[in-house]
Design an enzyme around this catalytic site. Structure first.
Site, PDB file in Angstrom:
ATOM      1  N   ASP A 100       9.714  77.467  33.942  1.00 10.62           N
ATOM      2  CA  ASP A 100       9.804  76.045  33.610  1.00 10.62           C
ATOM      3  C   ASP A 100      10.428  75.268  34.762  1.00 10.62           C
ATOM      4  O   ASP A 100      11.411  75.720  35.347  1.00 10.62           O
ATOM      5  CB  ASP A 100      10.705  75.873  32.375  1.00 10.62           C
ATOM      6  CG  ASP A 100       9.911  75.511  31.147  1.00 10.62           C
ATOM      7  OD1 ASP A 100       9.388  74.397  31.117  1.00 10.62           O
ATOM      8  OD2 ASP A 100       9.819  76.352  30.233  1.00 10.62           O
ATOM      9  N   ASP A 202       7.800  70.686  32.855  1.00  7.31           N
ATOM     10  CA  ASP A 202       8.319  70.085  31.624  1.00  7.31           C
ATOM     11  C   ASP A 202       8.169  68.563  31.691  1.00  7.31           C
ATOM     12  O   ASP A 202       8.442  67.943  32.729  1.00  7.31           O
ATOM     13  CB  ASP A 202       9.811  70.459  31.525  1.00  7.31           C
ATOM     14  CG  ASP A 202      10.428  70.124  30.183  1.00  7.31           C
ATOM     15  OD1 ASP A 202      10.085  70.787  29.196  1.00  7.31           O
ATOM     16  OD2 ASP A 202      11.264  69.205  30.129  1.00  7.31           O
ATOM     17  N   GLU A 269       3.289  70.089  31.098  1.00  4.57           N
ATOM     18  CA  GLU A 269       3.514  69.692  29.711  1.00  4.57           C
ATOM     19  C   GLU A 269       3.345  68.172  29.695  1.00  4.57           C
ATOM     20  O   GLU A 269       4.255  67.422  30.058  1.00  4.57           O
ATOM     21  CB  GLU A 269       4.924  70.059  29.225  1.00  4.57           C
ATOM     22  CG  GLU A 269       5.074  69.742  27.745  1.00  4.57           C
ATOM     23  CD  GLU A 269       6.492  69.401  27.303  1.00  4.57           C
ATOM     24  OE1 GLU A 269       6.771  69.520  26.105  1.00  4.57           O
ATOM     25  OE2 GLU A 269       7.313  69.001  28.141  1.00  4.57           O
ATOM     26  N   HIS A 326       7.490  76.816  21.360  1.00 10.98           N
ATOM     27  CA  HIS A 326       8.875  76.838  20.881  1.00 10.98           C
ATOM     28  C   HIS A 326       9.301  75.487  20.308  1.00 10.98           C
ATOM     29  O   HIS A 326      10.436  75.342  19.880  1.00 10.98           O
ATOM     30  CB  HIS A 326       9.801  77.237  22.036  1.00 10.98           C
ATOM     31  CG  HIS A 326       9.807  76.215  23.146  1.00 10.98           C
ATOM     32  ND1 HIS A 326       8.677  75.923  23.884  1.00 10.98           N
ATOM     33  CD2 HIS A 326      10.779  75.406  23.612  1.00 10.98           C
ATOM     34  CE1 HIS A 326       8.974  74.970  24.758  1.00 10.98           C
ATOM     35  NE2 HIS A 326      10.231  74.640  24.617  1.00 10.98           N
ATOM     36  N   ASP A 327       8.416  74.506  20.332  1.00 12.54           N
ATOM     37  CA  ASP A 327       8.795  73.148  19.912  1.00 12.54           C
ATOM     38  C   ASP A 327       8.256  72.734  18.552  1.00 12.54           C
ATOM     39  O   ASP A 327       8.625  71.668  18.050  1.00 12.54           O
ATOM     40  CB  ASP A 327       8.301  72.125  20.950  1.00 12.54           C
ATOM     41  CG  ASP A 327       9.139  72.131  22.211  1.00 12.54           C
ATOM     42  OD1 ASP A 327      10.337  72.463  22.132  1.00 12.54           O
ATOM     43  OD2 ASP A 327       8.591  71.812  23.282  1.00 12.54           O
TER      44      ASP A 327
HETATM   45  C1  GLC Z   1      10.111  69.897  26.560  1.00 12.40           C
HETATM   46  C2  GLC Z   1      10.513  71.235  26.013  1.00 12.40           C
HETATM   47  C3  GLC Z   1      11.487  71.019  24.883  1.00 12.40           C
HETATM   48  C4  GLC Z   1      12.687  70.246  25.395  1.00 12.40           C
HETATM   49  C5  GLC Z   1      12.246  68.960  26.065  1.00 12.40           C
HETATM   50  C6  GLC Z   1      13.365  68.314  26.820  1.00 12.40           C
HETATM   51  O1  GLC Z   1       9.399  69.151  25.635  1.00 12.40           O
HETATM   52  O2  GLC Z   1       9.384  71.953  25.608  1.00 12.40           O
HETATM   53  O3  GLC Z   1      11.891  72.241  24.318  1.00 12.40           O
HETATM   54  O4  GLC Z   1      13.566  69.959  24.349  1.00 12.40           O
HETATM   55  O5  GLC Z   1      11.228  69.194  27.010  1.00 12.40           O
HETATM   56  O6  GLC Z   1      13.628  69.020  28.000  1.00 12.40           O
END
Ligand code: GLC
Length: 531
Positions: A100, A202, A269, A326-327
């Site tokens: 990440d 991210d 992402e 994981h979200d």
């Molecule tokens: C991304 C991650 C998430 C995190 C967010 C803030 O969306 O997948 O888990 O809380 O970024 O960093």
């Protein structure tokens, strides 16, 4: 001259949520040596690309998505030499590894922020976004934190507010400052030089903000999506000025040049569900790929989902396909739970496996896991506090159930960092590996079928209109089909004789089924292609 294909073109990705994957030292936290010890498992399953969640030193206010040092390893996860050992072992086995890159924000414990908040004239002050209070003493504008409340926190010591689109422990970096971009270039090179094969970027479309920080428009009540949860407040605005600014693309371009010089991969992402808008981020000088979250956001609504999926496939050739992460709640849970939810998730996974782009499994998806149970009061996700005490994202993050013994083969500790989730023996890798009819066995056969059919697939699938409830497409010589309804339908791959490469319902398929049972899915090929 034959142009070499990028290495990731036929990859199958697997998201390792590190704290919950495998503990090697009995402290209840998954760690890097634990992951290294499970590479055999991942190779045997048939994945070729691992994405590991953040492993850097972090106060864990957002479980590693709050990074305090990008160039080091949190002792909970191991050491720098454990990263080296992981990369060496993975590469030996033909696995690629991406990590990440969380640089929309840092942790408030990062030395840059610790410096920045010391005084208004500190050399690191402008690494972050500070503003004077509004005339009434309130926040400088109406922006919201993704996780609820204002996106601004007042810092009494220097009498200004700082911006954070996530929690107050995650101050946003100021990407208008050249030094920030230079620091992050160094971070990319540091990890590429160590052998990392790329990054999952991210919140890739959040990095830059409108320089004047204007108020976001507030949506009319009838236009607010009824999704609720922790993002309920966030969804009341049109995010015109805080995210999705065109200037983010210049940063992607800069990273792409660095990544290409290492043949490394950048998967964004980019949480934009509209495929056409998402696709604009994937280009020859932008991100190599981006996750499409249309499935992750969906309950079981096959017609709607398939319409969206077809639009996504048409929009860009290199999207990354995910059903879980994981979200959000796991796909088997969202699709109805139990054996039915599991079957539905496998049927959709079958459809994803023939598409151009990179399919990703989220750890435990191969076991057909539904969400784990988190007893009241044992939540770890900071969002749980915000979300009325509900489990936040923890239910999708419980430890991998490797075997039925206490600690699930995940840890020798009595307790893990997160509750074990009430797994049954039937959920575990050990049991499922012995059962040819288990979700794990089906997932492994599916990944093998994808690998076997690689040379026969084409760049763009052609959807086959069936006069039934079967969804099917042809890609090169291959036909991929799934019955997403709750009754049986006839199935006809077209003229010619066909062989079955994969059948959700039959571990050793010989013939192509003439009828697909509810949630049955197949991959078939013409017999003459056998060669
Ligand atoms: C991304 C991650 C998430 C995190 C967010 C803030 O969306 O997948 O888990 O809380 O970024 O960093």
């Amino acid at each position: 001259m034959r142009v070499a294909q990028p290495w990731w073109l036929d990859a199958v990705g697997y998201q390792v949520y590190l704290p919950s994957f495998q503990d090697s030292n009995g402290d209840g936290w998954g760690d890097l040596p634990g992951l290294t010890s499970r590479l055999d498992y991942l190779c045997d399953l048939g994945v070729s690309l691992l994405w590991i969640s953040p492993f850097h030193p972090s106060p864990m206010r957002d479980h590693g998505y709050d990074v305090a040092d990008y160039l080091d390893v949190d002792p909970r996860y191991g050491s720098m030499s454990d990263v080296d050992a992981l990369l060496a072992a993975a590469h030996d086995q033909g696995l690629r590894v991406i990590a990440d890159l969380v640089v929309n924000h840092t942790s408030s414990a990062h030395p840059w922020f610790v410096q920045a908040r010391r005084s208004r004239t500190n050399p690191f002050r402008d690494h972050y976004i500070w503003r004077d209070p509004a005339p009434d003493g309130g926040p400088p504008n109406n922006w919201l934190s993704h996780f609820g409340g204002p996106a601004w926190t007042y810092d009494p010591a220097t009498a200004q507010y700082y911006l954070h689109l996530f929690t107050a422990d995650q101050p946003d970096l100021n990407w208008q400052r050249p030094e920030v971009a230079e620091e992050v270039d160094t971070i990319l090179r540091f990890w590429f030089d160590r052998g990392l094969d790329g990054f999952r970027v991210d919140t890739a479309h959040y990095l830059t903000k409108h320089p004047d920080l204007p108020d976001n428009p507030t949506l009319a009540p009838q236009d607010v999506p009824m999704l609720g949860g922790v993002s309920a407040q966030w969804l009341t605005q049109e995010h015109r000025y805080d995210i999705q600014q065109p200037t983010a693309r210049a940063i992607h371009r800069r990273w792409r040049a660095i990544a290409d010089s290492y043949e490394a991969l950048l998967v964004g992402e980019v949480y934009i569900l509209d495929p056409e808008r998402l696709a604009t981020y994937v280009s020859a000088d932008g991100l190599h790929s981006a996750f499409w979250f249309g499935l992750v956001e969906s309950e079981w609504a096959p017609d709607k989902v398939m319409t969206m999926l077809r639009a996504a496939v048409a929009a860009a050739p290199n999207l990354s396909w995910v059903q879980s992460s994981h979200d959000r709640p796991r796909s088997a849970t969202r699709y109805g739970g139990g054996p039915l939810g599991r079957r539905r998730a496998l049927a959709v996974a079958t459809l994803l496996m023939g598409l151009p782009g990179i399919p990703f499994l989220y750890n435990g998806e191969e076991l057909g896991l539904t969400d784990g149970t988190i007893p009241p009061g044992q939540c770890q996700d900071p969002l749980a506090g915000i979300d009325g005490g509900r489990a936040g994202r923890d239910a999708a993050r419980t430890p991998m159930p490797w075997s039925p013994e206490s600690g699930l083969g995940f840890t020798t500790a009595r307790r893990a960092w997160l509750p074990f989730g009430d797994r049954t023996p039937a959920d575990t890798v050990a049991r499922q590996r012995r059962d040819p009819a288990s979700p794990w066995s089906a997932a492994r056969r599916l990944l093998r079928a994808r690998a076997r059919t690689a040379a026969w697939r084409a760049a763009a699938p052609v959807w086959v209109e069936q006069t039934s409830g079967v969804v099917a497409y042809r890609t090169g010589a291959i036909v991929v089909a799934a019955n997403l309804t709750d009754r049986s339908w006839p199935f006809d791959p077209g003229a010619g004789t066909w062989a079955c490469e994969f059948d959700t319902d039959n571990p050793e398929p010989s013939e192509v089924p003439r009828e697909l049972a509810p949630t049955q899915a197949v991959i078939v090929r013409p017999c003459q292609e056998v060669g």
